[in-house]
Design a protein around this motif. Structure first.
Motif, mmCIF file in Angstrom:
data_model
loop_
_atom_site.group_PDB
_atom_site.id
_atom_site.type_symbol
_atom_site.label_atom_id
_atom_site.label_comp_id
_atom_site.label_asym_id
_atom_site.label_seq_id
_atom_site.Cartn_x
_atom_site.Cartn_y
_atom_site.Cartn_z
ATOM 1 N N THR A 48 39.221 33.557 34.571
ATOM 2 C CA THR A 48 40.026 34.368 35.186
ATOM 3 C C THR A 48 39.516 35.772 35.617
ATOM 4 O O THR A 48 39.704 36.559 36.501
ATOM 5 C CB THR A 48 41.550 34.399 34.414
ATOM 6 N N ARG A 49 38.848 36.229 34.521
ATOM 7 C CA ARG A 49 38.303 37.490 34.822
ATOM 8 C C ARG A 49 37.369 37.483 35.865
ATOM 9 O O ARG A 49 37.347 38.630 36.686
ATOM 10 C CB ARG A 49 37.449 37.951 33.448
ATOM 11 N N ALA A 50 36.612 36.214 36.070
ATOM 12 C CA ALA A 50 35.607 36.165 37.136
ATOM 13 C C ALA A 50 36.402 36.042 38.612
ATOM 14 O O ALA A 50 35.985 36.885 39.423
ATOM 15 C CB ALA A 50 34.821 35.104 37.033
ATOM 16 N N LYS A 51 37.483 35.631 38.373
ATOM 17 C CA LYS A 51 38.408 35.393 39.733
ATOM 18 C C LYS A 51 38.608 36.821 40.162
ATOM 19 O O LYS A 51 38.967 37.298 41.023
ATOM 20 C CB LYS A 51 39.474 34.579 39.656
ATOM 21 N N LEU A 52 39.384 37.694 39.144
ATOM 22 C CA LEU A 52 39.859 38.886 39.495
ATOM 23 C C LEU A 52 38.645 39.760 39.860
ATOM 24 O O LEU A 52 38.978 40.691 40.872
ATOM 25 C CB LEU A 52 40.168 39.644 38.236
ATOM 26 N N ALA A 53 37.496 39.745 39.377
ATOM 27 C CA ALA A 53 36.520 40.656 39.732
ATOM 28 C C ALA A 53 35.910 40.261 41.400
ATOM 29 O O ALA A 53 35.751 41.126 41.899
ATOM 30 C CB ALA A 53 35.115 40.470 38.893
ATOM 31 N N ALA A 54 36.122 38.944 41.492
ATOM 32 C CA ALA A 54 35.492 38.618 42.952
ATOM 33 C C ALA A 54 36.692 39.142 43.820
ATOM 34 O O ALA A 54 36.217 39.503 44.944
ATOM 35 C CB ALA A 54 35.384 37.107 42.903
ATOM 36 N N ALA A 55 38.044 39.057 43.446
ATOM 37 C CA ALA A 55 38.934 39.573 44.477
ATOM 38 C C ALA A 55 38.834 40.989 44.586
ATOM 39 O O ALA A 55 39.057 41.493 45.789
ATOM 40 C CB ALA A 55 40.378 39.092 43.952
ATOM 41 N N ARG A 56 38.644 41.449 43.735
ATOM 42 C CA ARG A 56 38.610 43.082 43.744
ATOM 43 C C ARG A 56 37.347 43.690 44.449
ATOM 44 O O ARG A 56 37.470 44.525 45.167
ATOM 45 C CB ARG A 56 38.724 43.872 42.475
ATOM 46 N N ALA A 57 36.234 42.845 44.369
ATOM 47 C CA ALA A 57 35.022 43.224 45.115
ATOM 48 C C ALA A 57 34.975 42.871 46.464
ATOM 49 O O ALA A 57 34.354 43.191 47.360
ATOM 50 C CB ALA A 57 33.675 42.469 44.362
ATOM 51 N N GLY A 59 37.288 43.297 48.950
ATOM 52 C CA GLY A 59 37.656 44.351 49.962
ATOM 53 C C GLY A 59 38.836 44.108 50.833
ATOM 54 O O GLY A 59 39.280 44.685 51.748
ATOM 55 N N SER A 60 39.549 42.585 50.694
ATOM 56 C CA SER A 60 40.293 42.202 51.532
ATOM 57 C C SER A 60 41.707 42.030 50.921
ATOM 58 O O SER A 60 42.826 41.706 51.359
ATOM 59 C CB SER A 60 39.872 40.511 51.852
ATOM 60 N N VAL A 61 41.616 42.705 49.709
ATOM 61 C CA VAL A 61 43.201 42.677 49.008
ATOM 62 C C VAL A 61 43.336 44.052 48.318
ATOM 63 O O VAL A 61 42.547 44.809 48.566
ATOM 64 C CB VAL A 61 43.142 41.714 47.815
ATOM 65 N N GLN A 62 44.579 44.202 48.235
ATOM 66 C CA GLN A 62 45.364 45.598 47.932
ATOM 67 C C GLN A 62 45.064 45.626 46.401
ATOM 68 O O GLN A 62 44.954 46.781 45.912
ATOM 69 C CB GLN A 62 46.467 45.787 48.480
ATOM 70 N N GLN A 63 45.398 44.673 45.729
ATOM 71 C CA GLN A 63 45.587 44.704 44.269
ATOM 72 C C GLN A 63 45.276 43.266 43.878
ATOM 73 O O GLN A 63 45.750 42.407 44.337
ATOM 74 C CB GLN A 63 46.838 45.168 43.757
ATOM 75 N N ALA A 64 44.523 42.994 42.611
ATOM 76 C CA ALA A 64 44.629 41.738 42.225
ATOM 77 C C ALA A 64 44.555 41.931 40.608
ATOM 78 O O ALA A 64 44.193 42.915 40.043
ATOM 79 C CB ALA A 64 43.200 41.163 42.285
ATOM 80 N N PHE A 65 45.464 40.887 39.845
ATOM 81 C CA PHE A 65 45.659 41.493 38.332
ATOM 82 C C PHE A 65 46.338 39.978 37.818
ATOM 83 O O PHE A 65 46.583 39.098 38.644
ATOM 84 C CB PHE A 65 46.699 42.461 38.193
ATOM 85 N N VAL A 66 46.397 40.084 36.498
ATOM 86 C CA VAL A 66 47.137 39.035 35.773
ATOM 87 C C VAL A 66 48.590 39.162 35.846
ATOM 88 O O VAL A 66 48.993 40.153 35.264
ATOM 89 C CB VAL A 66 46.351 38.810 34.446
ATOM 90 N N LEU A 67 49.305 38.213 36.278
ATOM 91 C CA LEU A 67 50.694 38.287 36.445
ATOM 92 C C LEU A 67 51.201 38.012 35.162
ATOM 93 O O LEU A 67 52.244 38.465 34.719
ATOM 94 C CB LEU A 67 51.223 37.273 37.493
ATOM 95 N N ASP A 68 50.654 36.849 34.495
ATOM 96 C CA ASP A 68 51.380 36.249 33.274
ATOM 97 C C ASP A 68 50.419 35.596 32.488
ATOM 98 O O ASP A 68 49.714 34.594 32.921
ATOM 99 C CB ASP A 68 52.782 35.413 33.557
ATOM 100 N N THR A 69 50.201 35.860 31.187
ATOM 101 C CA THR A 69 49.092 35.316 30.588
ATOM 102 C C THR A 69 49.626 34.050 29.807
ATOM 103 O O THR A 69 49.000 33.216 29.248
ATOM 104 C CB THR A 69 48.460 36.217 29.462
ATOM 105 N N VAL A 70 51.008 33.596 29.842
ATOM 106 C CA VAL A 70 51.357 32.106 29.628
ATOM 107 C C VAL A 70 52.152 31.676 30.610
ATOM 108 O O VAL A 70 53.112 31.982 30.948
ATOM 109 C CB VAL A 70 52.511 32.236 28.179
ATOM 110 N N ARG A 71 51.547 31.062 31.413
ATOM 111 C CA ARG A 71 52.059 30.332 32.588
ATOM 112 C C ARG A 71 52.684 29.182 32.187
ATOM 113 O O ARG A 71 52.555 28.324 31.551
ATOM 114 C CB ARG A 71 50.912 29.939 33.544
ATOM 115 N N ARG A 72 54.137 28.990 32.904
ATOM 116 C CA ARG A 72 54.845 27.788 32.823
ATOM 117 C C ARG A 72 55.072 27.479 34.165
ATOM 118 O O ARG A 72 55.499 28.085 34.967
ATOM 119 C CB ARG A 72 56.178 28.395 31.936
ATOM 120 N N ARG A 73 55.012 26.235 34.315
ATOM 121 C CA ARG A 73 55.090 25.374 35.633
ATOM 122 C C ARG A 73 56.472 25.792 36.224
ATOM 123 O O ARG A 73 57.448 25.437 35.807
ATOM 124 C CB ARG A 73 55.011 23.995 35.494
#
Length: 361
Positions: A48-57, A59-73
């Motif tokens: 997930t850290r890698a996905k965040l870094a790629a999104a931020r780098a 330049g096509s998004v305004q903001q990228a972050f972890v929404l919820d660290t315990v995901r429930r379907r």
């Protein structure tokens, strides 16, 4: 916001087991046997850290972050109470064809699958067990088998060593009954994916999205059946897709969702266009969720999962009275083989906000 969402009134018998039902022994044993069921949080993974870094780098998004660290379907946000999930039963007695027991079995640690057994005493094939132990309530029977002479059950050994359960003679296992609640329910404004109208709506909507939700890599999908591998992804907590769709449904006023179990060989049978049989479906109730601070313009950029592996989807011929019917076969067996491959990534959700177009408010 979708204006043509096909919402219906959901009437069914549902079944559930909550931690609050358990006595201290049951709660302690559940925590040991099903650690992922009782989990409250988890550190964000390297993936997930890698996905965040790629999104931020990018330049096509305004903001990228972890929404919820315990995901429930299909939760649609962080405010959904834990006790909002139910197995949908096929009769008023609580026969869900094993759906709830399979859902709970997904929360074993991979190495413990042979050391914890679950039997649903409501199921017809297990009814004789209830007659043999008539003092036991209808519920789930949790069994810790003794293991073998050379390899005793490690969970059983730990529980005895800690004093959680009394010492047992060699060759003896331990049983615990987990109470269930079985009740009829009626909820208005439910998005029921067992219904053909809901399946057809999702197949038409998802490839194009709208101003609230977009998943560009879904553009090649043209049927609901083609979506099933991603809708039923076995990772604990589901995928970015179902989190985003749950968010969209809640923002659109849906009070609940009926969705295919990720642990079952799911069946959806129509006769002359009407639902006539089903297997392996769950219900999530949105009614008691506090209002979330919903995120605008959610864009999910993960690749679409389109392969079931060794599982297969079977469809009824278009010219038959069962046209539109389908079933998934081999999904349960495949998950048992691949349980050890599930990772902590299933607890991570990445939400990406699209940059608003010029001139928008």
């Amino acid at each position: 916001m979708p204006s043509n969402l096909p919402l219906t009134t959901f009437r069914a018998t549902v079944k559930f087991m909550r931690p609050s039902f358990l006595n201290p022994l049951g709660a302690a044993l559940m925590k040991r046997a099903f650690p992922m069921f009782m989990a409250q949080g988890r550190e964000v993974s390297e993936h997930t850290r890698a996905k965040l870094a790629a999104a931020r780098a990018s330049g096509s998004v305004q903001q990228a972050f972890v929404l919820d660290t315990v995901r429930r379907r299909w939760s649609g946000g962080t405010s959904l109470p834990r006790g909002s999930y139910y197995a949908v039963c096929n009769d008023e007695h609580g026969n869900d064809r094993g759906t709830l027991a399979r859902e709970l079995g997904a929360y074993f640690d991979a190495g413990d699958a042979d050391h914890v057994l679950i039997e649903d005493l409501v199921m017809p094939e297990h009814a004789e067990l209830l007659h043999e132990h008539c003092q036991a309530p209808a519920g789930l029977r949790l069994k810790l088998p003794p293991g073998t002479t050379g390899a005793p059950n490690p969970i059983l050994a730990e529980c005895m060593a800690s004093g959680l359960i009394p010492p047992l003679e060699p060759g003896y296992g331990f049983m615990l009954y987990l109470p269930l609640d079985i009740k009829p329910i009626e909820v208005e404004r439910v998005f029921d994916l067992r219904q053909r109208e809901a399946q057809q709506w999702l197949a038409a909507f998802l490839p194009q999205g709208d101003e609230l939700f977009t998943m560009p890599n879904a553009c090649r999908l043209d049927t609901f059946v083609a979506m099933l591998p991603d809708l039923m992804v076995p990772d604990r907590g589901g995928s970015d897709l179902d989190k985003g769709l749950g968010n969209l449904l809640r923002r659109s006023g849906a009070q609940g969702l009926v969705f295919p179990s990720a642990r079952s060989d799911v069946l959806c049978e129509f006769t002359a266009g009407r639902l006539s049989d089903f297997r392996g479906w769950n219900f999530v109730d949105y009614r008691n969720a506090p209002e979330d601070e919903f995120l605008p313009n959610m864009v999910f950029q993960d690749d679409w999962l389109s392969d079931f592996g060794q599982a297969r989807i079977h469809m009824a011929p278009d010219e038959s009275p069962y046209a539109g019917s389908w079933r998934v076969q081999g999904h349960e067996a495949q998950q048992r083989r691949e349980m050890a491959l599930r990772t902590a990534d299933s607890f991570d959700t990445v939400a990406i906000l699209r940059e608003p177009p010029p001139g928008s408010v």
